[in-house]
Design an enzyme around this catalytic site. Structure first.
Site, PDB file in Angstrom:
ATOM      1  CE1 TYR A  13       0.541   7.648   3.335  1.00 58.85           C
ATOM      2  CE2 TYR A  13       1.011   5.451   2.526  1.00 58.85           C
ATOM      3  CZ  TYR A  13       0.128   6.359   3.070  1.00 58.85           C
ATOM      4  OH  TYR A  13      -1.159   5.970   3.362  1.00 58.85           O
ATOM      5  CG  HIS A  64      -4.227   9.645   0.292  1.00 62.08           C
ATOM      6  ND1 HIS A  64      -2.860   9.532   0.272  1.00 62.08           N
ATOM      7  CD2 HIS A  64      -4.607   9.125   1.479  1.00 62.08           C
ATOM      8  CE1 HIS A  64      -2.453   8.972   1.398  1.00 62.08           C
ATOM      9  NE2 HIS A  64      -3.491   8.718   2.141  1.00 62.08           N
ATOM     10  CE  LYS A 122      -3.483   4.699   0.213  1.00 63.96           C
ATOM     11  NZ  LYS A 122      -2.146   4.436   0.764  1.00 63.96           N
ATOM     12  CG  ASP A 134      -1.832   1.176   1.292  1.00 64.67           C
ATOM     13  OD1 ASP A 134      -2.833   1.145   0.550  1.00 64.67           O
ATOM     14  OD2 ASP A 134      -1.562   2.143   2.041  1.00 64.67           O
TER      15      ASP A 134
END
Ligand SMILES: NC(=O)c1ccc[n+]([C@@H]2O[C@H](COP(=O)([O-])OP(=O)(O)OC[C@H]3O[C@@H](n4cnc5c(N)ncnc54)[C@H](OP(=O)(O)O)[C@@H]3O)[C@@H](O)[C@H]2O)c1
Length: 343
Positions: A54, A121, A88, A49
Site C-alpha cells: 500500500y 498477501h 502483509k 489493516d
C-alpha cells in the site's frame, strides 16, 4: 464506543471485531491515509489493516508513534498492547531470503517492535508494476506451487519463533491451498483475510475456515465503491444499492454501508472498511458496536449473495492460465502446468 472483540482460537488473543482498511489505491495520498488513521484512532478503532504494497506504512507508523506517545490532540496515549496491527508480505518478497528483510522493513516503517498479525498477501510470488494494465501478464508469473509457498511460510513461522509477530495468516487463499498448508505447516494460520460483502459471501468456505479455528477477516466489506476503473467489469453488482440492504437500512435508520457491516458482524467475521471521512469512519464503527441485525434480517441478507467477486486478481495470471477463475481453484483443484512442477 465499546468495540467488541473476538478471541483468536490459536492463542486466546483478543482481536477487535472491526478493523480499519488502509489501501488508498490511486486516489488517496499517503498523507490523507495517515490523517484517516488519526480519525479512526480518535473514533475508537484499534485494529489497523496495513500492507507493504500500500506504500503508506511509514506515514501510518508516524501516526501510531504519535498515538502511543499521546501526541494526538484529543486522544490520550494508546498502549501498544491495545492496538492490533496487521502487516502483509507482498508477492515480490516470497523468496526465503526476502521474507525476513521485508518483514523488518514493515516493522521499522510502522515504528513497532512486533506485529499482531503478518499475512502472506497472495499465495503467488507474482509481481506486476504498479498501475499496470489489468490484462497484462508478467512473463515471470507462475501458478501456486505448494513447495515454494511452504518455504515462504516457514520463514513466517520463524518470525513467530523470534517473537516478532504474534500470529501469522493467509490472504486470498482457497480451500484447496489452505488444506495443503494445514497439512504441512508447523504453526497453523490464525487468520484468513478474504473478500466478503453481501453480494460475495463465500458461505461454505467461511464456515470451513471458521471450523478450522481460523479467524476470518473480510475485505471490501462495503463492496469497495470507489475502487479504480481497472478493477471494474460490467457484471459487477453494487451491494449498497441492493433493495434488501436498502430496506434494512431504512428499518434501522442507518446508511446501507452500516447494513453491510452489521451483516459481517452477524456472520461472525471481522470487516475492515476504509473511509477518509470522519462521518463515515464513526458510523462504520458504530454499525458493529450497536443495533445488530435481527435473525430474520440476517437470513434475508444471506439470500442476496450474487457470487460477485470484485478483486479478481487478473494481473497475477501466468502465461498458460485461462481466465481469472484459474486463481481461485473453483473446481477444488489447483491448476499447475507441468513445466512448473518441481522434480
Ligand atoms: N488482503 C487483500 O488482498 C485486500 C484486498 C483489498 C482490500 N484489502 C483491505 O480491505 C480494506 C477495505 O477494502 P476497500 O477499501 O477496497 O473497500 P471498502 O471498505 O468496501 O470500501 C471503501 C470505500 O467505501 C466508502 N465508504 C466508507 N464508509 C462509507 C459509508 N459509511 N458510506 C458510504 N461510503 C463509505 C469509502 O469512501 P469515503 O472515503 O468517501 O468514505 C471508501 O472509498 C482495504 O482498505 C484494505 O486494507 C485487503
Amino acid at each position: 464506543m465499546n468495540v467488541p472483540f473476538k478471541t483468536v482460537p490459536a492463542t486466546g488473543a483478543k482481536i477487535p471485531a472491526i478493523g480499519f482498511g488502509t489501501f488508498g489505491s490511486d486516489h488517496i495520498s499517503n498523507d490523507q491515509m495517515a490523517q484517516a488513521v488519526v480519525l479512526a484512532l480518535k473514533a475508537g478503532y484499534r485494529h489497523i489493516d496495513c500492507a507493504q504494497v500500500y506504500g503508506n506504512e511509514r506515514q501510518i507508523g508516524a501516526v501510531l508513534g504519535d498515538a502511543m506517545a499521546g501526541r494526538i490532540e484529543g486522544l490520550g496515549p494508546i498502549a501498544r498492547e491495545d492496538l492490533w496491527i496487521t502487516g502483509k508480505l507482498w508477492n515480490d518478497k516470497h523468496a526465503k531470503v526476502d521474507v525476513g528483510p521485508a518483514f523488518r522493513e514493515s516493522l521499522q516503517d510502522l515504528g513497532l517492535d512486533y506485529l499482531d498479525l503478518y499475512l502472506v498477501h497472495w499465495p503467488f510470488p507474482n509481481y506486476h508494476p504498479p498501475k499496470c494494465d489489468v490484462d497484462a501478464r508478467s512473463p515471470n508469473a507462475r501458478p501456486y506451487i505448494h513447495e515454494e509457498f511452504m518455504e515462504t511460510w516457514r520463514e513466517l513461522e520463524k518470525l513467530v519463533d523470534a517473537g516478532l509477530v504474534r500470529h501469522i495468516g493467509t490472504s486470498n487463499i482457497t480451500r484447496a491451498k489452505l488444506d495443503l498448508l494445514l497439512r504441512d505447516c508447523r504453526i497453523r494460520p490464525a487468520v484468513q483475510e478474504m473478500e466478503l460483502h453481501p453480494h460475495f459471501q463465500q458461505q461454505e468456505f467461511v464456515r470451513y475456515v471458521q471450523d478450522q479455528d481460523i479467524v476470518v477477516i473480510g475485505y471490501c466489506p462495503l463492496g469497495s465503491p470507489n475502487r479504480p476503473e481497472r478493477d471494474r467489469v460490467p457484471t459487477d453488482t453494487v451491494d449498497m444499492e441492493d433493495p434488501v440492504v436498502m430496506e434494512i437500512a431504512q428499518a434501522h435508520g442507518c446508511h446501507p454501508a452500516a447494513v453491510c457491516l452489521k451483516w459481517a458482524a452477524a456472520n461472525g467475521h471481522i470487516p475492515i472498511p476504509l473511509s477518509t471521512k470522519e462521518r463515515n469512519i464513526v458510523s462504520n464503527l458504530a454499525a458493529v458496536c450497536e443495533d445488530p441485525l435481527t435473525d430474520d434480517e440476517y437470513l434475508r441478507l444471506r439470500k442476496i449473495d450474487r457470487n460477485c467477486r470484485l478483486i479478481k486478481g487478473q494481473v497475477f495470471l501466468w502465461e498458460e492460465a485461462g481466465g481469472w477463475e484459474d486463481l481461485w481453484d473453483l473446481d477444488g483443484t489447483i491448476p499447475c502446468p507441468p513445466r512448473y512442477v518441481r522434480k
